[in-house]
Write a protein that holds these residues in place. Sequence first.
Motif, short mmCIF file in Angstrom:
data_model
loop_
_atom_site.label_atom_id
_atom_site.label_comp_id
_atom_site.label_asym_id
_atom_site.label_seq_id
_atom_site.Cartn_x
_atom_site.Cartn_y
_atom_site.Cartn_z
N TYR A 56 0.78 -1.22 -0.03
CA TYR A 56 -0.20 0.03 0.20
C TYR A 56 0.83 1.32 0.01
CZ TYR A 56 -3.11 3.81 1.85
OH TYR A 56 -3.67 4.90 1.83
N ARG A 57 1.90 1.26 0.69
CA ARG A 57 2.73 2.48 1.06
C ARG A 57 3.53 2.74 -0.42
NH1 ARG A 57 3.28 0.66 6.50
NH2 ARG A 57 5.01 -0.65 5.80
N ILE A 58 4.09 1.66 -0.75
CA ILE A 58 4.68 1.79 -2.34
C ILE A 58 3.80 2.22 -3.47
CG2 ILE A 58 6.00 0.27 -3.97
CD1 ILE A 58 7.26 -1.16 -1.73
N LEU A 59 2.66 1.50 -3.44
CA LEU A 59 1.74 2.24 -4.40
C LEU A 59 1.32 3.58 -4.29
CD1 LEU A 59 -0.77 -1.02 -4.78
CD2 LEU A 59 0.86 -0.42 -6.30
N CYS A 60 0.91 4.15 -3.16
CA CYS A 60 0.83 5.23 -2.99
C CYS A 60 1.97 6.23 -3.26
CB CYS A 60 0.52 5.66 -1.37
SG CYS A 60 -1.03 5.12 -0.85
N GLU A 61 3.40 5.78 -3.20
CA GLU A 61 4.36 6.44 -3.52
C GLU A 61 4.71 6.42 -4.98
OE1 GLU A 61 9.43 6.15 -2.98
OE2 GLU A 61 7.84 5.55 -1.31
N LEU A 62 4.32 5.34 -5.70
CA LEU A 62 4.39 5.34 -7.11
C LEU A 62 3.43 6.20 -7.91
CD1 LEU A 62 4.92 1.57 -7.63
CD2 LEU A 62 6.69 3.40 -7.92
N ALA A 63 2.27 6.13 -7.32
CA ALA A 63 0.98 7.09 -7.73
C ALA A 63 1.08 8.80 -7.46
CB ALA A 63 -0.32 6.61 -7.33
N GLY A 64 1.87 8.91 -6.46
CA GLY A 64 2.03 10.29 -6.14
C GLY A 64 0.76 10.69 -5.20
N ARG A 109 -0.22 13.64 -12.41
CA ARG A 109 -0.15 13.70 -13.63
C ARG A 109 1.42 13.27 -14.14
NH1 ARG A 109 -3.85 18.64 -15.82
NH2 ARG A 109 -5.99 17.58 -15.20
N ARG A 110 2.41 13.78 -13.24
CA ARG A 110 4.01 13.67 -13.62
C ARG A 110 4.17 12.17 -13.37
NH1 ARG A 110 6.52 17.73 -9.32
NH2 ARG A 110 4.75 16.64 -8.19
N ARG A 111 3.71 11.41 -12.54
CA ARG A 111 3.89 10.21 -12.42
C ARG A 111 3.29 9.41 -13.41
NH1 ARG A 111 5.71 9.17 -7.07
NH2 ARG A 111 6.41 11.06 -6.19
N LEU A 112 2.20 9.97 -14.01
CA LEU A 112 1.61 9.12 -15.20
C LEU A 112 2.25 9.31 -16.39
CD1 LEU A 112 -2.33 9.90 -14.43
CD2 LEU A 112 -1.14 7.62 -14.44
N ARG A 113 2.76 10.46 -16.51
CA ARG A 113 3.44 10.95 -17.91
C ARG A 113 4.77 10.06 -17.63
NH1 ARG A 113 2.08 16.43 -17.07
NH2 ARG A 113 3.90 16.83 -15.95
#
Length: 283
Positions: A56-64, A109-113
């Motif tokens: 959960y913590r890593i997914l939050c970090e990856l998604a910003g 948005r920056r993470r999605l890019r």
Amino acid sequence: ARSEQAAYTSGGVAHGAIAAMLLGGDGIDLFAPLRQDREARKIFGLEEVASDATTYRILCELAGLPQRPFAQAYAPAGRRLDRLDMFGQENPQPAHRRLIPGQPEAADRRRLRAVRRAERAVAMKCLKTLRKQLVRLHDWTVVFGDGSDLQVDGRCFDAARMGRKGEMIFRWMTLRVGPVLVDQDLLPGNADEGRTLPWMLRRAAPLLREAAGRSRLLALLDAAFCEGPVVKALPKNCDWIICANQYRNALTRMAAEQPDPVWRPCGADVGRGWEESQVCLMT
């Protein structure tokens, strides 16, 4: 970049997530299949996999996205009347229910890019490796766009919306060159496919040019994309076939108004049961 959990890197977690999904893992409990099977971890070269809390913590970090404390994500469920299930057995009542935010939580948005840049790089490597006949139709490089409705249940999907048949859905938009996924978007279930595809075509334009090389592109699209903005967003070197079912009545009327000299006889069509047929080209 290393995640906040020092034992895991973003790349390592992504590699493990792909392995876990191939084995049927999903959700926050993504790594359960790998956690339960040491031999599977060896096959994928993984010594350890993340716990649910770490995932959960890593997914939050990856998604910003900020991490939500339990009290902000869940509320007491209250009492329920259906204490027994359909077989007369005790039906355990959940102690908490999930709180759905008013606005869907979307990744930064920056993470999605960054994710899209990685996707395009992988897609281009695949396209260079595949045999041309898997990507081309006659002299065209084939581009295919479509939307798929993903039905979901439960209270964990804040962007789900009611579909045409009354189910709760997300809308997964995809753009492919041959069999290779080159762009995608996950949208609320009521999103307009025709308004979304132009953005995807513009994002993927450099990849489409490189994939086509000296050949022309051929876009194959269904009736959801029979709209002016979609046609305008297609690359200049792109021909297209777009279904126009919603204009069937208007097109039938226009065809009936065409004079005889513009029609070219094509003879009988046994497969369709036609004794005769004719065709005309009109704009």
